[in-house]
Design an enzyme around this catalytic site. Structure first.
Site, PDB file in Angstrom:
ATOM      1  N   HIS A 162       0.718  -4.489  -1.362  1.00  0.00           N
ATOM      2  CA  HIS A 162       0.044  -3.268  -1.793  1.00  0.00           C
ATOM      3  C   HIS A 162      -0.038  -2.216  -0.697  1.00  0.00           C
ATOM      4  CE1 HIS A 162      -3.149  -5.298   0.423  1.00  0.00           C
ATOM      5  NE2 HIS A 162      -3.685  -4.116   0.586  1.00  0.00           N
TER       6      HIS A 162
HETATM    7  C1  UD1 Z   1      -7.423  -0.266  -0.449  1.00  0.00           C
HETATM    8  C2  UD1 Z   1      -7.640  -0.135   1.061  1.00  0.00           C
HETATM    9  C3  UD1 Z   1      -6.756  -1.156   1.790  1.00  0.00           C
HETATM   10  C4  UD1 Z   1      -7.039  -2.543   1.280  1.00  0.00           C
HETATM   11  C5  UD1 Z   1      -6.897  -2.587  -0.231  1.00  0.00           C
HETATM   12  C6  UD1 Z   1      -7.303  -3.940  -0.743  1.00  0.00           C
HETATM   13  C7  UD1 Z   1      -8.136   2.076   1.995  1.00  0.00           C
HETATM   14  C8  UD1 Z   1      -7.577   3.240   2.695  1.00  0.00           C
HETATM   15  N1  UD1 Z   1      -7.248   1.185   1.540  1.00  0.00           N
HETATM   16  O1  UD1 Z   1      -6.077   0.044  -0.739  1.00  0.00           O
HETATM   17  O2  UD1 Z   1      -7.035  -1.102   3.180  1.00  0.00           O
HETATM   18  O3  UD1 Z   1      -6.122  -3.419   1.877  1.00  0.00           O
HETATM   19  O4  UD1 Z   1      -7.744  -1.596  -0.834  1.00  0.00           O
HETATM   20  O5  UD1 Z   1      -6.759  -4.214  -2.002  1.00  0.00           O
HETATM   21  O6  UD1 Z   1      -9.343   1.971   1.855  1.00  0.00           O
HETATM   22  N2  UD1 Z   1      -6.321   1.362  -8.678  1.00  0.00           N
HETATM   23  C9  UD1 Z   1      -6.568   0.917  -9.948  1.00  0.00           C
HETATM   24  N3  UD1 Z   1      -7.699   0.190 -10.144  1.00  0.00           N
HETATM   25  C10 UD1 Z   1      -8.596  -0.110  -9.182  1.00  0.00           C
HETATM   26  C11 UD1 Z   1      -8.327   0.356  -7.894  1.00  0.00           C
HETATM   27  C12 UD1 Z   1      -7.187   1.083  -7.653  1.00  0.00           C
HETATM   28  O7  UD1 Z   1      -5.806   1.165 -10.856  1.00  0.00           O
HETATM   29  O8  UD1 Z   1      -9.604  -0.790  -9.458  1.00  0.00           O
HETATM   30  C13 UD1 Z   1      -5.061   2.105  -8.414  1.00  0.00           C
HETATM   31  C14 UD1 Z   1      -5.229   3.616  -8.466  1.00  0.00           C
HETATM   32  O9  UD1 Z   1      -4.076   4.154  -9.045  1.00  0.00           O
HETATM   33  C15 UD1 Z   1      -5.288   3.993  -6.998  1.00  0.00           C
HETATM   34  C16 UD1 Z   1      -4.383   2.952  -6.340  1.00  0.00           C
HETATM   35  O10 UD1 Z   1      -4.582   1.780  -7.116  1.00  0.00           O
HETATM   36  O11 UD1 Z   1      -4.831   5.290  -6.761  1.00  0.00           O
HETATM   37  C17 UD1 Z   1      -4.715   2.684  -4.889  1.00  0.00           C
HETATM   38  O12 UD1 Z   1      -6.105   2.332  -4.750  1.00  0.00           O
HETATM   39  P1  UD1 Z   1      -6.925   2.671  -3.420  1.00  0.00           P
HETATM   40  O13 UD1 Z   1      -8.281   2.122  -3.553  1.00  0.00           O
HETATM   41  O14 UD1 Z   1      -6.785   4.109  -3.073  1.00  0.00           O
HETATM   42  O15 UD1 Z   1      -6.135   1.921  -2.290  1.00  0.00           O
HETATM   43  P2  UD1 Z   1      -5.630   0.417  -2.196  1.00  0.00           P
HETATM   44  O16 UD1 Z   1      -4.145   0.447  -2.166  1.00  0.00           O
HETATM   45  O17 UD1 Z   1      -6.289  -0.407  -3.228  1.00  0.00           O
HETATM   46  N1  UDP Z   2      -6.744 -12.109  -3.888  1.00  0.00           N
HETATM   47  C1  UDP Z   2      -7.252 -12.566  -5.094  1.00  0.00           C
HETATM   48  N2  UDP Z   2      -6.510 -12.387  -6.226  1.00  0.00           N
HETATM   49  C2  UDP Z   2      -5.283 -11.784  -6.209  1.00  0.00           C
HETATM   50  C3  UDP Z   2      -4.764 -11.348  -4.966  1.00  0.00           C
HETATM   51  C4  UDP Z   2      -5.520 -11.515  -3.821  1.00  0.00           C
HETATM   52  O1  UDP Z   2      -8.344 -13.135  -5.136  1.00  0.00           O
HETATM   53  O2  UDP Z   2      -4.668 -11.646  -7.271  1.00  0.00           O
HETATM   54  C5  UDP Z   2      -7.582 -12.226  -2.667  1.00  0.00           C
HETATM   55  C6  UDP Z   2      -6.985 -13.017  -1.531  1.00  0.00           C
HETATM   56  O3  UDP Z   2      -7.395 -14.365  -1.628  1.00  0.00           O
HETATM   57  C7  UDP Z   2      -7.565 -12.344  -0.294  1.00  0.00           C
HETATM   58  C8  UDP Z   2      -7.862 -10.929  -0.735  1.00  0.00           C
HETATM   59  O4  UDP Z   2      -7.733 -10.918  -2.151  1.00  0.00           O
HETATM   60  O5  UDP Z   2      -8.793 -12.934   0.089  1.00  0.00           O
HETATM   61  C9  UDP Z   2      -6.906  -9.964  -0.102  1.00  0.00           C
HETATM   62  O6  UDP Z   2      -7.081  -8.721  -0.655  1.00  0.00           O
HETATM   63  P1  UDP Z   2      -5.992  -7.582  -0.523  1.00  0.00           P
HETATM   64  O7  UDP Z   2      -4.673  -8.164  -0.267  1.00  0.00           O
HETATM   65  O8  UDP Z   2      -6.160  -6.705  -1.717  1.00  0.00           O
HETATM   66  O9  UDP Z   2      -6.519  -6.732   0.713  1.00  0.00           O
HETATM   67  P2  UDP Z   2      -6.302  -6.852   2.305  1.00  0.00           P
HETATM   68  O10 UDP Z   2      -6.770  -8.190   2.744  1.00  0.00           O
HETATM   69  O11 UDP Z   2      -4.877  -6.584   2.599  1.00  0.00           O
HETATM   70  O12 UDP Z   2      -7.150  -5.734   2.822  1.00  0.00           O
END
Ligand code: UD1
Ligand code: UDP
Length: 440
Positions: A209
């Site tokens: 992601h």
């Molecule tokens: C965010 C964090 C990242 C973290 C990740 C965990 C920041 C800058 N980034 O990235 O560090 O690793 O979360 O997963 O804070 N969206 C949905 N549903 C949701 C949430 C998001 O559809 O519930 C979609 C939206 O289109 C959104 C995109 O995902 O624009 C990205 O979501 P966003 O929260 O901006 O960043 P992440 O990639 O999730």
């Molecule tokens: N995870 C989960 N379900 C999923 C994918 C990930 O429970 O389908 C959990 C995973 O075990 C880990 C956390 O989500 O603890 C990682 O989150 P993510 O990769 O979104 O964020 P990051 O750690 O890169 O910030």
């Protein structure tokens, strides 16, 4: 004492759950504020259920948006709640926008900030996460640090070691606590139960992601090309909403979804995910948390990034950086699957993130700071004392704290002739080179 926890995304819920739980066990007053950055139930609500923590007291529902808009809305919402609740300390975790917003707002209100998972550095300032974690560290009073290596990052940036508390990572607490429960329950997600995973060999769990991968057509295409060739594996891919959107935009989603060996499913709950991870032959990921969980659960990890703020996993031998490089991905998957000795070595890599007591250590330290009055932030009234920064070679048998007392000094760094070492109070420093502040 009142503790406020600010969180907003899936990994923050998972990693703060053990701390929230520990705070309630001790009957300390607490509030939990959700920024609403993640809002799908698969990315948020399900984790409060699986980790058995209460739903947040506040949700400021910021939703998705640009960094500026999202962070600005968070700051406004967080400020209102903190002014009303007046906590003694605000806890933020990791490196998301909630960490930046929460730490900045609290610091300006003169509320102590505790940064959980502090000190990680990828040294890549194009990552929004690197900016967030550095900015949060500037605003913090207490640093809960997973490893000595991360603590040394903070020492190198000039932070006083007195506030650096090495706790391990709460992800280990969460893994240890929930894996057995998960195994007893079996898969809750129908999509996983239907896959009949127990009878499948060569499972790869894939997550990605990171903006720098999935928003970059060249990189994501290269990863997809590698996935297509891994047709002797079963790739389970719980897809992050960001990734689903971008794969669709680049016209790659349907092509990938049609392949028999690739199972794209919705993001799954924590209990399901822990089981899936532990059944996997290897993990392919760009996730931060997953690099930590893989080494905790003895599963080899290939990280789809060119750098990592978790270098301990690489030096321990449990994680290999393969970037978005098709050749590196394919070669390393093949090596893990076909070379038993290599695979065992990766599995046996020592987990650098502690024994699963990070939450206890964190809350212990907060209570100690509170009892010693160290969470009160007031403008200084003592006239500043000057000090000089010095380096010296230690010839005598003496520990860190004995030296500091004797010289009225604060040690920053120790060098044992080979590498930097974290100055623990009771460490004997004979023969080491030290840098320190000497009070005049
Ligand atoms: C965010 C964090 C990242 C973290 C990740 C965990 C920041 C800058 N980034 O990235 O560090 O690793 O979360 O997963 O804070 N969206 C949905 N549903 C949701 C949430 C998001 O559809 O519930 C979609 C939206 O289109 C959104 C995109 O995902 O624009 C990205 O979501 P966003 O929260 O901006 O960043 P992440 O990639 O999730
Ligand atoms: N995870 C989960 N379900 C999923 C994918 C990930 O429970 O389908 C959990 C995973 O075990 C880990 C956390 O989500 O603890 C990682 O989150 P993510 O990769 O979104 O964020 P990051 O750690 O890169 O910030």
């Amino acid at each position: 004492m009142k503790i406020a926890t600010i969180l907003g995304t899936r990994p923050e819920i998972i990693k703060m759950a053990p701390i929230i739980d520990e705070i309630s066990k001790r009957s300390i007053s607490q509030i939990v504020l959700h920024t609403g950055q993640h809002y799908d139930k698969e990315m948020s609500d399900n984790f409060f259920r699986d980790l058995e923590i209460p739903t947040p007291d506040y949700n400021i529902n910021v939703g998705s948006g640009t960094h500026g808009k999202q962070t600005g809305l968070m700051m406004e919402g967080i400020e209102k709640v903190l002014l009303q609740e007046k906590p003694d300390i605000v806890l933020v975790q990791g490196d998301t926008n909630a960490v930046l917003a929460g730490a900045l707002v609290a610091a300006k209100l003169h509320i102590a900030v505790g940064h959980v998972e502090a000190g990680l550095r990828s040294f890549d300032l194009t990552m929004p996460e690197e900016i967030n974690r550095r900015a949060a560290d500037v605003c913090s009073q207490m640093y809960f640090i997973p490893t000595e290596e991360s603590a040394i990052n903070l020492l190198a940036e000039g932070y006083s070691r007195k506030n650096l508390i090495i706790t391990g990572n709460t992800v280990v607490d969460a893994c240890f606590r929930h894996l057995e429960i998960a195994k007893k329950k079996g898969f809750e997600e129908k999509a996983l139960a239907d896959l009949d995973i127990e009878n499948m060999d060569n499972i790869i769990t894939l997550t990605m992601h990171r903006a720098e991968n999935v928003d970059d057509e060249k990189r994501v295409t290269s990863i997809v090309e590698a996935l297509k060739e891994l047709d002797d594996m079963n790739i389970i891919f719980p897809i992050h909403p960001r990734t689903k959107n971008t794969l669709k935009n680049f016209g790659l989603f349907d092509e990938l979804n049609d392949l028999e060996h690739i199972h794209i499913i919705k993001p799954i709950g924590y209990l399901d995910f822990l089981q899936l991870t532990s059944l996997s032959s290897l993990i392919l990921t760009d996730s931060g948390g997953l690099q930590e969980e893989a080494i905790t659960l003895d599963v080899p990890a290939l990280t789809l990034r060119y750098n990592t703020e978790r270098p301990e996993t690489v030096t321990a031998g449990g994680n290999i950086l393969v970037g978005a490089d098709k050749k590196a991905i394919l070669e390393n998957v093949d090596k893990i699957i076909s070379d038993k000795e290599f695979c065992e070595k990766m599995k046996n890599a020592k987990n650098p993130y502690g024994d699963g007591d990070a939450a206890i250590k964190t809350v212990d330290a907060i209570e100690e700071y509170y009892n010693d009055g160290l969470l009160n932030i007031t403008a200084p009234e003592d006239i500043m004392t000057s000090f000089s920064r010095k380096m010296t070679q230690i010839e005598e048998d003496i520990t860190v704290s004995e030296f500091e007392k004797k010289e009225n000094a604060l040690i920053h760094m120790l060098f044992d002739g080979e590498r930097m070492i974290f100055p623990k109070d009771d460490l004997n420093i004979k023969g080491m080179m030290i840098s320190y502040d000497a009070r005049e």
